[in-house]
Design an enzyme around this catalytic site. Sequence first.
Site, PDB file in Angstrom:
ATOM      1  N   ASP A  53      10.999   8.179   5.740  1.00  0.00           N
ATOM      2  CA  ASP A  53       9.701   7.683   6.173  1.00  0.00           C
ATOM      3  C   ASP A  53       8.630   8.109   5.175  1.00  0.00           C
ATOM      4  O   ASP A  53       8.435   9.301   4.921  1.00  0.00           O
ATOM      5  CB  ASP A  53       9.386   8.263   7.559  1.00  0.00           C
ATOM      6  N   TYR A  58       0.590   8.925   1.779  1.00  0.00           N
ATOM      7  CA  TYR A  58       1.252  10.181   1.459  1.00  0.00           C
ATOM      8  C   TYR A  58       1.367  10.433  -0.039  1.00  0.00           C
ATOM      9  O   TYR A  58       1.475  11.576  -0.468  1.00  0.00           O
ATOM     10  CB  TYR A  58       2.666  10.222   2.054  1.00  0.00           C
ATOM     11  N   LYS A  88       4.093   2.450   5.117  1.00  0.00           N
ATOM     12  CA  LYS A  88       2.982   2.138   6.017  1.00  0.00           C
ATOM     13  C   LYS A  88       1.757   1.638   5.254  1.00  0.00           C
ATOM     14  O   LYS A  88       1.502   2.055   4.118  1.00  0.00           O
ATOM     15  CB  LYS A  88       2.592   3.372   6.833  1.00  0.00           C
ATOM     16  N   HIS A 121      -0.432   1.780   9.758  1.00  0.00           N
ATOM     17  CA  HIS A 121      -0.446   3.238   9.911  1.00  0.00           C
ATOM     18  C   HIS A 121      -1.280   3.692  11.104  1.00  0.00           C
ATOM     19  O   HIS A 121      -0.904   4.633  11.812  1.00  0.00           O
ATOM     20  CB  HIS A 121      -0.989   3.868   8.620  1.00  0.00           C
TER      21      HIS A 121
END
Length: 327
Positions: A53, A58, A88, A121
């Site tokens: 994931d 990120y 996402k 997200h």
Amino acid sequence: MAPTAAAPEVALRSGNARPMPAIGMGTSKYPLVPETTRDAVLAAVEVGFRHFDTASLYGSERSVGEAVVQALRCGLVASREEVFITSKLWCTQCHPHLVLPSLRESLQNLQLEYVDLYLVHLPVCLKPGPAAFPAKREDAMPFDFEGVWREMEECHRLGLAKAIGVSNFTTRHLDKILAAATVPPAVNQVELNPAWQQRKLRAYCAEKGIHVTAYSPLGGQKWSGTEGNAVLESEVLTEIAKSRGKSIAQVALRWIYEQGVSPIVKSFSKERLKQNLEIFDWELTDDDLVKISQIPQKKIVIAANGIFSTEGEFTSVDLLDIEIVEE
């Protein structure tokens, strides 16, 4: 270290999607060290993880992609189809004209032709621009649920996302998506653990055929200034773990799995990653489940605190429209 037996898989409600491994590895880590993330993902592949994931926010997409390439080169996996990759769409990209370009950028970072699952997200829209974190409150904009979801469906139609879904959506947000959807969301990823069990949301998603995945399955988030860890320091879970000869983390993850939810664990330790996979060959007792159901409930992640800085005011969005408190 020999790999753990393969995790069970979950069928998603999407015509193009392969089944999703019932446990995944999360890759959000601050500060990000790309080489460390890449090596951790590769170690996770070695012990048996096949579900990873990531997200544009990120900054870990490149590391995940490099690890997958290396795993293929080393023969740890035989083909791309053996790994399940989730990414996402961040809030600054939640504009209809930016959805498809954003996914293409993620695919370029991942060195992949498609992702297995692409999620919105948050039910939050920010002014287009670089993904600043935390965001400025004055950058919040009304969310075009119908327009954004229409473009998510286009990503699915083009085969660039085998399944599409959402993250941090309440039942109210999901109502808006389902009212406009031709392709319903396959997944809703939310904060969920024994100390925040999301019973109302889980029941809703089960009724609508939406699979739930759980971030912070061990209660690790600290966004709202909380002290301690309501999961790992739980007396109830500690007692069950001792009686079963398991770790507290394994009890928490097993409970999540028995609720029909898929945990997304975030550990870069190879030994802990291996332990996190060792939850599928035993069961909690009815008495265990009753005790866990009685654990006091407390939400950790509060949208406004977790996303926005303390400066500025909301100018175009009602705070209730973005808050993700469910119970």
